[in-house]
Design a protein around this motif. Structure first.
Motif, PDB file in Angstrom:
ATOM      1  N   HIS A  55      89.749  47.984  18.091  1.00 54.11           N
ATOM      2  CA  HIS A  55      88.964  46.889  18.659  1.00 54.11           C
ATOM      3  C   HIS A  55      88.316  46.066  17.548  1.00 54.11           C
ATOM      4  CE1 HIS A  55      85.119  45.169  20.075  1.00 54.11           C
ATOM      5  NE2 HIS A  55      85.767  44.939  21.212  1.00 54.11           N
ATOM      6  N   ASP A  56      87.715  46.739  16.582  1.00 53.35           N
ATOM      7  CA  ASP A  56      87.065  46.036  15.477  1.00 53.35           C
ATOM      8  C   ASP A  56      88.088  45.295  14.627  1.00 53.35           C
ATOM      9  OD1 ASP A  56      84.716  47.066  16.422  1.00 53.35           O
ATOM     10  OD2 ASP A  56      84.555  48.647  14.904  1.00 53.35           O
ATOM     11  N   TRP A  57      89.273  45.894  14.466  1.00 49.41           N
ATOM     12  CA  TRP A  57      90.326  45.214  13.699  1.00 49.41           C
ATOM     13  C   TRP A  57      90.720  43.910  14.380  1.00 49.41           C
ATOM     14  CZ3 TRP A  57      95.455  44.312  15.335  1.00 49.41           C
ATOM     15  CH2 TRP A  57      96.277  43.722  14.369  1.00 49.41           C
ATOM     16  N   LEU A  58      90.868  43.928  15.700  1.00 51.17           N
ATOM     17  CA  LEU A  58      91.212  42.708  16.428  1.00 51.17           C
ATOM     18  C   LEU A  58      90.128  41.651  16.259  1.00 51.17           C
ATOM     19  CD1 LEU A  58      92.657  44.109  19.782  1.00 51.17           C
ATOM     20  CD2 LEU A  58      93.888  42.772  18.070  1.00 51.17           C
ATOM     21  N   ALA A  59      88.878  42.069  16.356  1.00 51.09           N
ATOM     22  CA  ALA A  59      87.770  41.127  16.208  1.00 51.09           C
ATOM     23  C   ALA A  59      87.731  40.548  14.798  1.00 51.09           C
ATOM     24  CB  ALA A  59      86.448  41.823  16.545  1.00 51.09           C
ATOM     25  N   ASP A  60      87.937  41.383  13.803  1.00 52.88           N
ATOM     26  CA  ASP A  60      87.914  40.906  12.412  1.00 52.88           C
ATOM     27  C   ASP A  60      89.105  40.003  12.115  1.00 52.88           C
ATOM     28  OD1 ASP A  60      85.643  42.394  12.028  1.00 52.88           O
ATOM     29  OD2 ASP A  60      86.654  44.072  11.052  1.00 52.88           O
ATOM     30  N   LEU A  61      90.265  40.307  12.702  1.00 57.00           N
ATOM     31  CA  LEU A  61      91.465  39.515  12.441  1.00 57.00           C
ATOM     32  C   LEU A  61      91.272  38.085  12.903  1.00 57.00           C
ATOM     33  CD1 LEU A  61      94.412  39.703  11.401  1.00 57.00           C
ATOM     34  CD2 LEU A  61      95.103  40.123  13.781  1.00 57.00           C
ATOM     35  N   ARG A  62      90.576  37.896  14.004  1.00 61.07           N
ATOM     36  CA  ARG A  62      90.340  36.547  14.510  1.00 61.07           C
ATOM     37  C   ARG A  62      89.575  35.707  13.487  1.00 61.07           C
ATOM     38  NH1 ARG A  62      86.708  36.352  19.700  1.00 61.07           N
ATOM     39  NH2 ARG A  62      85.214  36.975  18.097  1.00 61.07           N
ATOM     40  N   GLY A  63      88.677  36.348  12.732  1.00 59.02           N
ATOM     41  CA  GLY A  63      87.923  35.618  11.729  1.00 59.02           C
ATOM     42  C   GLY A  63      88.631  35.479  10.398  1.00 59.02           C
ATOM     43  N   SER A  64      89.502  36.436  10.061  1.00 58.90           N
ATOM     44  CA  SER A  64      90.137  36.427   8.737  1.00 58.90           C
ATOM     45  C   SER A  64      91.500  35.728   8.720  1.00 58.90           C
ATOM     46  CB  SER A  64      90.306  37.866   8.234  1.00 58.90           C
ATOM     47  OG  SER A  64      91.160  38.597   9.096  1.00 58.90           O
ATOM     48  N   ASP A  65      92.229  35.780   9.822  1.00 59.40           N
ATOM     49  CA  ASP A  65      93.569  35.184   9.852  1.00 59.40           C
ATOM     50  C   ASP A  65      93.851  34.738  11.286  1.00 59.40           C
ATOM     51  OD1 ASP A  65      96.249  34.494   9.740  1.00 59.40           O
ATOM     52  OD2 ASP A  65      96.821  36.200   8.489  1.00 59.40           O
ATOM     53  N   GLN A  66      93.446  33.508  11.601  1.00 54.19           N
ATOM     54  CA  GLN A  66      93.535  33.043  12.976  1.00 54.19           C
ATOM     55  C   GLN A  66      94.979  32.976  13.460  1.00 54.19           C
ATOM     56  OE1 GLN A  66      91.730  29.237  13.736  1.00 54.19           O
ATOM     57  NE2 GLN A  66      91.539  29.641  15.930  1.00 54.19           N
ATOM     58  N   ARG A  71      98.971  35.392  17.215  1.00 51.91           N
ATOM     59  CA  ARG A  71     100.230  36.096  17.482  1.00 51.91           C
ATOM     60  C   ARG A  71      99.967  37.437  18.157  1.00 51.91           C
ATOM     61  NH1 ARG A  71     102.623  37.954  13.171  1.00 51.91           N
ATOM     62  NH2 ARG A  71     101.508  36.969  11.455  1.00 51.91           N
ATOM     63  N   VAL A  72      98.990  38.159  17.617  1.00 52.32           N
ATOM     64  CA  VAL A  72      98.689  39.481  18.166  1.00 52.32           C
ATOM     65  C   VAL A  72      98.146  39.362  19.584  1.00 52.32           C
ATOM     66  CG1 VAL A  72      97.204  41.507  17.931  1.00 52.32           C
ATOM     67  CG2 VAL A  72      98.305  40.534  15.905  1.00 52.32           C
ATOM     68  N   MET A  73      97.181  38.454  19.799  1.00 50.00           N
ATOM     69  CA  MET A  73      96.603  38.282  21.135  1.00 50.00           C
ATOM     70  C   MET A  73      97.647  37.849  22.143  1.00 50.00           C
ATOM     71  SD  MET A  73      93.475  39.183  20.728  1.00 50.00           S
ATOM     72  CE  MET A  73      92.210  39.305  19.459  1.00 50.00           C
ATOM     73  N   ARG A  74      98.506  36.910  21.736  1.00 46.79           N
ATOM     74  CA  ARG A  74      99.553  36.431  22.635  1.00 46.79           C
ATOM     75  C   ARG A  74     100.492  37.567  23.026  1.00 46.79           C
ATOM     76  NH1 ARG A  74     101.872  33.143  19.390  1.00 46.79           N
ATOM     77  NH2 ARG A  74     100.616  31.313  19.896  1.00 46.79           N
ATOM     78  N   THR A  75     100.860  38.369  22.025  1.00 42.48           N
ATOM     79  CA  THR A  75     101.793  39.471  22.297  1.00 42.48           C
ATOM     80  C   THR A  75     101.149  40.542  23.166  1.00 42.48           C
ATOM     81  OG1 THR A  75     102.868  39.056  20.165  1.00 42.48           O
ATOM     82  CG2 THR A  75     103.326  41.150  21.232  1.00 42.48           C
ATOM     83  N   LEU A  76      99.882  40.859  22.904  1.00 40.57           N
ATOM     84  CA  LEU A  76      99.195  41.849  23.732  1.00 40.57           C
ATOM     85  C   LEU A  76      99.037  41.340  25.165  1.00 40.57           C
ATOM     86  CD1 LEU A  76      96.459  43.140  21.261  1.00 40.57           C
ATOM     87  CD2 LEU A  76      98.439  44.406  22.129  1.00 40.57           C
ATOM     88  N   ALA A  77      98.719  40.052  25.305  1.00 38.45           N
ATOM     89  CA  ALA A  77      98.602  39.485  26.650  1.00 38.45           C
ATOM     90  C   ALA A  77      99.946  39.534  27.370  1.00 38.45           C
ATOM     91  CB  ALA A  77      98.091  38.050  26.568  1.00 38.45           C
ATOM     92  N   THR A  78     101.022  39.268  26.638  1.00 37.74           N
ATOM     93  CA  THR A  78     102.363  39.349  27.228  1.00 37.74           C
ATOM     94  C   THR A  78     102.690  40.770  27.636  1.00 37.74           C
ATOM     95  OG1 THR A  78     103.097  37.486  25.858  1.00 37.74           O
ATOM     96  CG2 THR A  78     104.808  38.869  26.842  1.00 37.74           C
ATOM     97  N   LEU A  79     102.332  41.738  26.786  1.00 33.58           N
ATOM     98  CA  LEU A  79     102.556  43.139  27.123  1.00 33.58           C
ATOM     99  C   LEU A  79     101.804  43.509  28.397  1.00 33.58           C
ATOM    100  CD1 LEU A  79     103.631  45.985  26.333  1.00 33.58           C
ATOM    101  CD2 LEU A  79     101.522  46.291  25.024  1.00 33.58           C
ATOM    102  N   MET A  80     100.564  43.050  28.522  1.00 38.55           N
ATOM    103  CA  MET A  80      99.784  43.349  29.720  1.00 38.55           C
ATOM    104  C   MET A  80     100.403  42.702  30.958  1.00 38.55           C
ATOM    105  SD  MET A  80      95.878  42.942  28.251  1.00 38.55           S
ATOM    106  CE  MET A  80      95.112  43.645  29.709  1.00 38.55           C
ATOM    107  N   THR A  81     100.957  41.505  30.787  1.00 43.54           N
ATOM    108  CA  THR A  81     101.519  40.783  31.929  1.00 43.54           C
ATOM    109  C   THR A  81     102.881  41.326  32.330  1.00 43.54           C
ATOM    110  OG1 THR A  81     100.355  38.773  31.252  1.00 43.54           O
ATOM    111  CG2 THR A  81     102.203  38.511  32.781  1.00 43.54           C
TER     112      THR A  81
END
Length: 371
Positions: A55-66, A71-81
């Protein structure tokens, strides 16, 4: 049908028909759906669970490499869908990489054994050095003892008494040094014997691991060669080759692979790969710099287990991460690692609302930037 079985069926169809992998996989999925075994109904997706660390890695990634975060958020959202209908290239099973992970684990185990052997050798060398030092000290005490004996016999009464005291002290030191020397020689001999025994075990372990790796590579190469020839239709002009490339032969070789894999596991004292361990490639096939290891646990929920970020990390740490993820997944299924699912999201709205607050459009929506 699980992803790894779909993949295996697609490869078999590719070998049988010569179709490209994408077309073969599409045909397999269509056949399974037509037969009513294609998996959950349309629209059935996954919930999402993860540890505090991920969870913290996801939060930090948004600030360090948008860009990577999107890409990660889109893929995770696709996996959930998409749930279980999502497959290559975004989701692949770890089944094919498990033997590679075992092979790397065998190498690490051998290096650990070798490290213990080297430490024992250093101990043996130190013991030998100490024996030589004590022997030199005993020789010096013997010479000093002789000098005090002469002084006692040749000096005045007062000098003789002093020399006698010194002689007694030296004799006690010499006796203690000789006892210590005896113990050190015995210890050195025990170390030498243990060194020889450990050397034999290390040599045997090296022979076993190299044999297992070579056998696996040979059988794996044979299967790949047969599949490639079948896919390229090179076998049509050779009747003998066609007979040799029968389904029974390939099945027998796959059974040999499974047996070799089991031998690797036994060599390591490792349990078999837990079913369902897979990996997510955000942005595949164009990006390969991030891997997320996950499993469906409990049913209907994608549990994120480990993250590898960066080409070097993926290359160097992937096998070890697969093994560690397998161990953690077993613990989760045994109810022993509740912290692995500390953060839970039942739908994409709750997931996206936390990481992109105010941008989740609906139950299945995504931020505008992610579309």
């Amino acid at each position: 049908m699980p992803h790894d079985k779909i993949r295996a069926a697609a490869r078999k169809r590719m070998a049988d028909t010569g179709e490209p992998y994408t077309a073969a996989r599409r045909a397999v999925v269509s056949e399974q759906q037509a037969a009513g075994t294609g998996g959950p109904p349309q629209g059935t997706g996954y919930g999402l669970r993860m540890s505090g660390e991920i969870h913290d890695w996801l939060a930090d990634l948004r600030g360090s490499d948008q860009s990577a975060a999107l890409r990660v958020m889109r893929t995770l959202a696709t996996l959930m869908t998409e749930g279980p209908s999502l497959g290559d290239p975004l989701v692949i099973s770890t089944a094919d990489s498990w033997p590679w992970a075992l092979s790397m684990a065998l190498d690490r185990s051998y290096q650990q054994r070798l490290g213990r052997l080297q430490a024992l050798r250093r101990g043996e060398a130190d013991a030998a050095t100490l024996v030589r030092d004590i022997q030199d000290h005993v020789a010096e005490l013997a010479e000093l003892e002789q000098q005090h004996r002469h002084a006692r016999d040749a000096g005045t009464p007062q000098e003789a008494a002093q020399a006698a005291d010194k002689l007694a002290t030296v004799q006690r030191q010499a006796a203690e040094a000789r006892r210590l020397l005896t113990r050190m020689i015995e210890a050195g001999n025990r170390l030498r014997e243990r060194n020889q025994q450990l050397q034999a075990r290390v040599d045997a372990a090296r022979a076993r691991k190299e044999t297992l790796k070579a056998r696996y590579a040979a059988v794996r190469g044979s299967i790949q060669a047969r599949q490639a020839m079948a896919a390229l239709d090179l076998a049509e002009d050779d009747t003998d080759r066609q007979a040799d490339d029968s389904g029974e032969t390939v099945s027998a070789e796959k059974a040999r692979l499974a047996d070799i894999t089991a031998q690797m596991e036994r060599e390591l004292g490792q349990e078999a790969r837990p079913e369902g361990l897979a990996e997510l490639w955000p942005g595949a096939p164009w990006h390969e710099d991030i891997r997320i290891l996950f499993a469906v646990e409990p049913p209907g929920t994608a549990l994120l287990i480990a993250v590898l970020e960066g080409p070097d990390v993926v290359q160097d740490q992937y096998p070890e991460a697969v093994m560690a993820s397998a161990d953690l997944l077993r613990q989760v299924r045994a109810g022993q690692a509740p912290e692995a699912g500390a953060h839970a999201y039942d739908d994409t709205r709750s997931f996206l609302a936390e990481f992109y607050p105010g941008t989740a459009a609906g139950a299945g929506g995504a931020p505008e930037a992610m579309r």
